[in-house]
Scaffold this active site. Sequence first.
Site, short mmCIF file in Angstrom:
data_model
loop_
_atom_site.label_atom_id
_atom_site.label_comp_id
_atom_site.label_asym_id
_atom_site.label_seq_id
_atom_site.Cartn_x
_atom_site.Cartn_y
_atom_site.Cartn_z
N HIS A 49 26.39 -2.52 55.21
CA HIS A 49 28.14 -2.51 55.51
C HIS A 49 28.73 -1.20 54.56
O HIS A 49 27.38 -1.64 53.48
CB HIS A 49 28.42 -3.74 55.73
CG HIS A 49 28.60 -4.63 53.71
ND1 HIS A 49 26.98 -5.78 53.64
CD2 HIS A 49 29.17 -3.85 53.01
CE1 HIS A 49 27.65 -6.08 52.56
NE2 HIS A 49 28.52 -5.27 51.82
N ALA A 50 29.48 -1.76 55.02
CA ALA A 50 30.48 -0.88 53.80
C ALA A 50 31.87 -2.41 53.56
O ALA A 50 31.81 -3.14 54.33
CB ALA A 50 31.16 0.71 54.20
#
Length: 135
Positions: A49-50
């Site tokens: 994820h970011a």
Amino acid sequence: MPVQTINFHIKGDSRGSLIACEQNHNIPFDIKRVYYIFNTAPDAVRGKHAHKTLGQILVCISGSCDISTEENGRQNTYYLNSPTHGLYISGLVWREMSNFSPDAVLLVLASDYYKESDYIRNYKDFLRLTKEQND
């Protein structure tokens, strides 16, 4: 710089070593959340994820692991295997943690409380947001 390594100053004597993490001193933000990852399955990939704005410092305080990042089309992999070095990640950076040794403990210091709205969990959405940010 969205991703950078940090070297912590070691204090100690014949009794042992100590590293202090102090917000706005050697940690470049107010620490709002602390967690650690351990007992990770050998083939597991964590993260994936970011974040839109969150800042994090990752420190492998025991064992080792790899941190792969992508930001602005640049991909890097960092090998963390010492409690004296950390990886500072801020802003729009995709991250994946892998290759955990059996004794790995990955400590994470975060600049904000958990907010699902700050997560980007879909890689295609991450690429779209990165492109929009750079246009």
